[in-house]
Design a protein around this motif. Structure first.
Motif, short mmCIF file in Angstrom:
data_model
loop_
_atom_site.label_atom_id
_atom_site.label_comp_id
_atom_site.label_asym_id
_atom_site.label_seq_id
_atom_site.Cartn_x
_atom_site.Cartn_y
_atom_site.Cartn_z
N VAL A 340 0.87 -1.19 0.00
CA VAL A 340 0.00 0.00 0.00
C VAL A 340 0.90 1.23 0.00
N VAL A 341 0.68 2.12 -0.95
CA VAL A 341 1.50 3.33 -1.05
C VAL A 341 0.58 4.55 -1.03
N PRO A 342 1.07 5.66 -0.53
CA PRO A 342 0.23 6.86 -0.54
C PRO A 342 0.04 7.38 -1.95
N THR A 343 -1.14 7.84 -2.24
CA THR A 343 -1.38 8.48 -3.53
C THR A 343 -0.63 9.80 -3.55
N PRO A 344 0.21 10.03 -4.55
CA PRO A 344 0.98 11.29 -4.56
C PRO A 344 0.05 12.49 -4.63
N ARG A 345 0.44 13.53 -3.94
CA ARG A 345 -0.38 14.74 -3.95
C ARG A 345 -0.18 15.46 -5.28
N TYR A 346 -1.31 15.90 -5.83
CA TYR A 346 -1.28 16.59 -7.11
C TYR A 346 -1.35 18.10 -6.86
N ASP A 347 -0.20 18.72 -6.83
CA ASP A 347 -0.12 20.16 -6.60
C ASP A 347 0.02 20.88 -7.93
N ILE A 348 -0.82 21.88 -8.15
CA ILE A 348 -0.74 22.71 -9.35
C ILE A 348 0.29 23.79 -9.09
N VAL A 417 -8.80 25.68 -12.46
CA VAL A 417 -8.08 24.48 -12.87
C VAL A 417 -8.07 23.53 -11.68
N GLU A 418 -8.56 22.30 -11.88
CA GLU A 418 -8.67 21.33 -10.79
C GLU A 418 -7.88 20.07 -11.12
N ALA A 419 -7.04 19.62 -10.18
CA ALA A 419 -6.32 18.35 -10.31
C ALA A 419 -7.07 17.31 -9.47
N LEU A 420 -7.55 16.25 -10.11
CA LEU A 420 -8.39 15.26 -9.44
C LEU A 420 -7.58 14.02 -9.08
N ASN A 421 -7.87 13.45 -7.89
CA ASN A 421 -7.25 12.18 -7.51
C ASN A 421 -8.07 11.02 -8.06
N SER A 423 -10.16 9.17 -6.71
CA SER A 423 -11.55 9.16 -6.25
C SER A 423 -12.38 10.25 -6.89
N GLY A 424 -11.78 11.05 -7.76
CA GLY A 424 -12.50 12.13 -8.42
C GLY A 424 -12.60 13.40 -7.60
N LYS A 425 -11.85 13.45 -6.50
CA LYS A 425 -11.87 14.64 -5.66
C LYS A 425 -10.73 15.57 -6.04
N ALA A 426 -11.02 16.88 -6.07
CA ALA A 426 -9.99 17.86 -6.43
C ALA A 426 -9.01 18.00 -5.27
N GLU A 427 -7.74 17.66 -5.52
CA GLU A 427 -6.72 17.80 -4.49
C GLU A 427 -6.12 19.19 -4.48
N ASP A 428 -6.12 19.85 -5.62
CA ASP A 428 -5.61 21.22 -5.68
C ASP A 428 -6.41 21.98 -6.73
N THR A 429 -6.57 23.27 -6.48
CA THR A 429 -7.35 24.13 -7.38
C THR A 429 -6.59 25.44 -7.56
N ARG A 430 -6.57 25.92 -8.78
CA ARG A 430 -5.91 27.19 -9.08
C ARG A 430 -6.79 27.99 -10.04
#
Length: 543
Positions: A340-348, A417-421, A423-430
């Motif tokens: 099990v690995v952490p899902t990398p964070r999607y930073d814009i 601009v939304e980066a989705l993980n 699960s379809g959730k926006a991890e970062d928004t710009r």
């Protein structure tokens, strides 16, 4: 190009296990009962005296029926006895000697084969890996192992209590050839209960697996031997487990892994229960019961979902599957390990777009680019309820082109601009903004007459038009300023020589004296509503 909107669990520790701990659902750690006492935790087990007994006083000698008054130097084989309750002759405050263990007894006639207990406490005293008199060294209580006799391959539970003046950094058990990390399930780093479950077995034949527990602090380590696990050949007729494992083998959390195994039962009512234990260094053992999804009790496929929430780092899991049939026979099998690995964070990290867009009769096209760390599969551009996906064009870079309709409102437009993980959730928004302006154009622009004699008159004239909200040309933009520019023959730059204001119909005109050959232009600087625009150059030959 996209048009947007109007404008755009496994079995528990055995029943005889001295300190049982409850199974936990996937995602929540199993916890031992912190209030349950551990037998002899942190203490040495007293051992019976084995040396020669002390000699009786010289004024006594044992005889056939009692003591004799005749002195003797011969040592006695019988220990001297003192009446219970006799006060100690040691002065107050003198430490008393450790009492000897109970006298040995001759074994009686054997009437039945002794039962091997499910849990055995180690009788050996504490053994230090690095002999030390340091009082801060950890104290390891009795090592509890259950069961100590396994048939074929089976799951065993190891449990111990560790006390220490210094915080304990790790506790592990050596079960040849494995090093088994134990996890604290109650207490704290100075007084805690540590538990782990492990799959042990020799397959065919009989084999012994000695158990030794080691506790470590920043100052050193201490070890204590525990019981030996004996593996004997499996029970005939026990269930058979095949293809045991988890999918995917690398899971990005949060997410769920599917545990799966095919189990065959040999008789009776077939298989009655299938369970799995997930074993890791980061958490107590986790248990889950599998359900049959196809087949029947004598040959069925069993599955279960194991959910994992957000994790902080990479964690490996070993799997032990157990199947029980209607006759109570239990079989176990190691499953394919998974991670099990952490899902990398999607930073814009950056977003770029135009400063403004000019709407012509066909609308306009806008390009927006974004840089997003770790390259998520989905990046969206949204405005209200409308959204459009970016295209991934290498590395962390994303691009989108959107079409704006000519009827889109002029002014500032803001998109997200939304980066989705996964699960379809926006991890970062710009946010990204630009101005939408209506296009303008010149009609009938002229500088003349041409040619003209030096000193003669030159007139620069034209009409300024703009697109209205319907996307069609207006009759003319009234009251707007237009700059007149000239570039002398042989020069490379234009110079502003006049500014004029359009009349009610958008017309403008300005007279000049002809002095040299030149190129003439008219330029509209633009407003918040209308885009800037310039005319083509018109050459005037002065003779």
């Amino acid at each position: 190009m996209v048009a947007l909107g109007a404008g755009v669990a496994l079995g528990l520790a055995p029943a005889a296990f001295a300190q049982a701990h409850s199974p936990a659902a996937i995602g929540s750690p199993a916890a031992a009962d912190p209030s349950a006492p551990l037998p002899g935790a942190g203490e040495r087990n007293p051992e019976p005296e084995t040396g020669p007994s002390p000699a009786p006083p010289r004024d006594q000698e044992p005889g056939p029926s009692g003591p004799s008054d005749k002195p003797s130097d011969k040592p006695s084989d019988k220990p001297s006895e003192e009446p219970s309750g006799k006060p100690s002759e040691d002065p107050p405050g003198t430490p008393s000697e450790e009492p000897s263990g109970p006298p040995s007894q001759e074994p009686g006639p054997e009437t039945a084969e002794p039962r091997i207990p499910d849990v055995t406490l180690s009788p050996e005293p504490l053994v230090s890996a690095s002999p030390s008199t340091d009082p801060s060294a950890p104290s390891i209580g009795d090592v509890e192992v259950g069961p100590v006799r396994v048939e074929g391959f089976a799951k065993v539970t190891i449990k111990v209590r560790v006390r220490s003046a210094e915080p304990v950094t790790s506790v592990s058990a050596s079960v040849d050839p494995w090093r088994v990390p134990l996890v604290r399930v109650s207490g704290n780093a100075r007084d805690g209960v540590y538990v782990q479950e492990w799959g042990v077995g020799a397959g065919s034949g009989t084999r012994e697996f000695p158990v030794t527990v080691t506790a470590r602090t920043a100052k050193g380590s201490v070890s204590r031997p525990g019981p030996t696990i004996t593996s004997v050949p499996g029970v005939p007729g026990a269930p058979e487990i095949e293809g045991a494992g988890a999918a995917p083998q690398i899971l990005r959390a949060p997410g769920s892994a599917t545990l799966r195994a095919r189990v065959k039962g040999m008789g009776g009512r077939g298989v009655t229960k299938v369970a799995a234990t997930l074993i890791s260094e980061a958490a107590p053992p986790r248990h889950v019961t599998l359900s049959r999804v196809s087949g029947h009790a004598w040959n069925g496929l069993y599955e279960a979902k194991a959910h994992f929430g957000t994790v902080s780092g990479k964690t490996g899991y070993r799997l032990v599957f157990e199947a029980t049939d209607s006759a109570g026979r239990v079989a176990a099998e190691a499953g394919t390990p998974f991670t099990v690995v952490p899902t990398p964070r999607y930073d814009i990290t950056s977003v770029s777009g135009p400063g403004y867009v000019s709407l012509g009769k066909g609308g306009a096209t806008v390009r927006i680019e974004a840089t997003v760390k770790n390259g998520p599969r989905r990046v969206l551009l949204t405005q209200g309820r409308a959204s459009a996906p970016f295209s991934h064009f290498g590395g962390d870079r994303y691009r989108i082109e959107i079409g704006l309709r000519p009827t889109m409102d002029a002014g500032r437009q803001t998109f997200k601009v939304e980066a989705l993980n996964a699960s379809g959730k926006a991890e970062d928004t710009r946010a990204v903004s630009f101005y939408v302006k209506r296009a303008v154009f010149f009609g009938g622009f002229d500088a003349g007459p041409e040619p003209v004699r030096k000193g003669g008159a030159i007139t620069v004239s034209g009409t300024l038009y703009g697109l209205n909200a319907a996307g069609t040309a207006s009759p003319g933009l009234a009251g707007h300023k237009v700059d007149i520019l000239v570039k002398k023959a042989g020069s490379t730059t234009y110079t502003k020589v006049a500014t004029v204001t359009t009349d009610a119909r958008g017309r403008f005109a300005k007279g000049f004296t002809a002095a040299y050959d030149a190129h003439w232009k008219a330029v509209f600087a633009g407003t918040a509503k209308y885009a800037q625009m310039g005319t083509r150059a018109d050459h005037v030959d002065v003779r």
